[in-house]
Design a protein around this motif. Sequence first.
Motif, PDB file in Angstrom:
ATOM      1  N   VAL A 232      -5.667  -6.679   8.724  1.00 33.25           N
ATOM      2  CA  VAL A 232      -6.385  -6.754   9.841  1.00 33.25           C
ATOM      3  C   VAL A 232      -6.558  -7.793   9.865  1.00 33.25           C
ATOM      4  O   VAL A 232      -6.766  -8.745  10.715  1.00 33.25           O
ATOM      5  CB  VAL A 232      -8.515  -5.821   9.020  1.00 33.25           C
TER       6      VAL A 232
ATOM      7  N   ASN B 289       0.694  -0.850  -0.103  1.00 32.22           N
ATOM      8  CA  ASN B 289       0.017  -0.208  -0.089  1.00 32.22           C
ATOM      9  C   ASN B 289       0.712   1.423   0.278  1.00 32.22           C
ATOM     10  O   ASN B 289       0.931   2.467  -0.756  1.00 32.22           O
ATOM     11  CB  ASN B 289      -0.529   0.219   1.644  1.00 32.22           C
TER      12      ASN B 289
ATOM     13  N   GLY C   5      -8.818  -1.378   0.130  1.00 35.16           N
ATOM     14  CA  GLY C   5      -9.705  -1.797   0.948  1.00 35.16           C
ATOM     15  C   GLY C   5      -9.921  -2.924   1.391  1.00 35.16           C
ATOM     16  O   GLY C   5      -9.221  -3.149   2.331  1.00 35.16           O
TER      17      GLY C   5
ATOM     18  N   ILE D 131      -4.745   0.790  12.688  1.00 31.28           N
ATOM     19  CA  ILE D 131      -5.168  -0.305  11.472  1.00 31.28           C
ATOM     20  C   ILE D 131      -6.359   0.032  11.530  1.00 31.28           C
ATOM     21  O   ILE D 131      -6.969   0.230  10.347  1.00 31.28           O
ATOM     22  CB  ILE D 131      -4.369  -1.541  12.158  1.00 31.28           C
TER      23      ILE D 131
ATOM     24  N   GLU E 222      -9.447   3.760   3.717  1.00 33.35           N
ATOM     25  CA  GLU E 222      -9.717   3.118   2.445  1.00 33.35           C
ATOM     26  C   GLU E 222     -10.650   2.194   2.148  1.00 33.35           C
ATOM     27  O   GLU E 222     -10.871   2.561   0.664  1.00 33.35           O
ATOM     28  CB  GLU E 222      -7.930   2.212   2.299  1.00 33.35           C
TER      29      GLU E 222
ATOM     30  N   GLY F 179      -7.589   2.414   8.053  1.00 36.67           N
ATOM     31  CA  GLY F 179      -8.708   0.705   6.852  1.00 36.67           C
ATOM     32  C   GLY F 179      -9.697   1.129   6.579  1.00 36.67           C
ATOM     33  O   GLY F 179     -10.256   1.097   5.347  1.00 36.67           O
TER      34      GLY F 179
ATOM     35  N   TRP G 196      -6.630  -4.278   2.397  1.00 36.38           N
ATOM     36  CA  TRP G 196      -6.363  -3.927   3.874  1.00 36.38           C
ATOM     37  C   TRP G 196      -7.202  -5.022   4.934  1.00 36.38           C
ATOM     38  O   TRP G 196      -6.684  -4.852   5.809  1.00 36.38           O
ATOM     39  CB  TRP G 196      -6.659  -2.620   3.967  1.00 36.38           C
ATOM     40  N   LEU G 197      -8.252  -4.995   4.353  1.00 35.81           N
ATOM     41  CA  LEU G 197      -9.160  -5.664   4.979  1.00 35.81           C
ATOM     42  C   LEU G 197      -8.649  -7.915   5.297  1.00 35.81           C
ATOM     43  O   LEU G 197      -8.516  -8.415   6.701  1.00 35.81           O
ATOM     44  CB  LEU G 197     -10.677  -5.519   4.735  1.00 35.81           C
TER      45      LEU G 197
END
Length: 309
Positions: A265, A152, A257, A212, A219, A216, A260-261
């Motif tokens: 995450v 990212n 996005g 985070i 995004e 997140g 990121w998840l």
Amino acid sequence: MSLHDELSAALTSGRLEDIDGGPDDDLDGVRALLAIYELWLAPVDTLDGTERFQNHPVIAGIKWRLEQRLIEQFDAWLEPTQPTSADPVDALRRIAHRDDSGVYDWVATAATWDQLVMFLAIEGGPDGGFDDLVSLCQVGIRGEAKVVLGANYWDEMGGGDPAAVHTVLHERLCAAVEMPRLRDEELPVSALYRKALNGLLATNRALQAEMIGALGLLELEAGPNCRRVLRALERLSAPADAIPFYAEHASTDPRHGKEWLDGAVAPLVEAQPSWGPRIIRGARWRAELNDRLFADVKLLLTHHLLRTA
């Protein structure tokens, strides 16, 4: 004298022992915090040596006290709303798809040129300094999440092309639309709180999980929001240099996005389950501050109560 003004004077003179008061009110407190966060996050060439006071005991004490109040305020604003899901990945998706003030739809379809420019000046594109924030949020993280967050960041760096770095694209946008540089006192209070959230998260390792979650959510929301801003720019025949920044985010942030998840995450929570509620907490902080800011901005701009460009 307000705490913010005391602090500014003391940083200039180097006489930090002269600071002897607390904030006049919540606004004074958040402005003082923003001045402190500049010592950590502002470009070094703009600080004129004051960065040497970053960890001075007086600064550390003020920062600690003001941040405890700020965190209490953020949590208090969340109390009426229950978490949307116990699963952080699902919760962030639900938060990102909540109803909002419709400000981006208004920008896309109805804002005048002056209103659009002022909105963009406050929004920050959608957040100034995201490259620094995403670099800081991965400190000490390992494994898949580190790789995803690093990728990212590399996208933020234009994939190695200096002309494509997102900050550079934003500078081109600002020049093309003659965007005003707003001082803190020209911004709605809700904008100051949202700026303070970034500083709070970026300067406290104890809030890394919340960071985070907050980034997140940014995004997840940026893709649809940037597409609406792009529609406004095209509708109003914006200069060519105004387009690439939002076009880039409109196309890449939906991927960011999801990555990121799924790639940051999910593995972080699997490795450290205690991070789950904290990631949701950070996302909810960000969502609440967004809602407050954009409701204020839409009201002020549509009623011509905020100076336009």
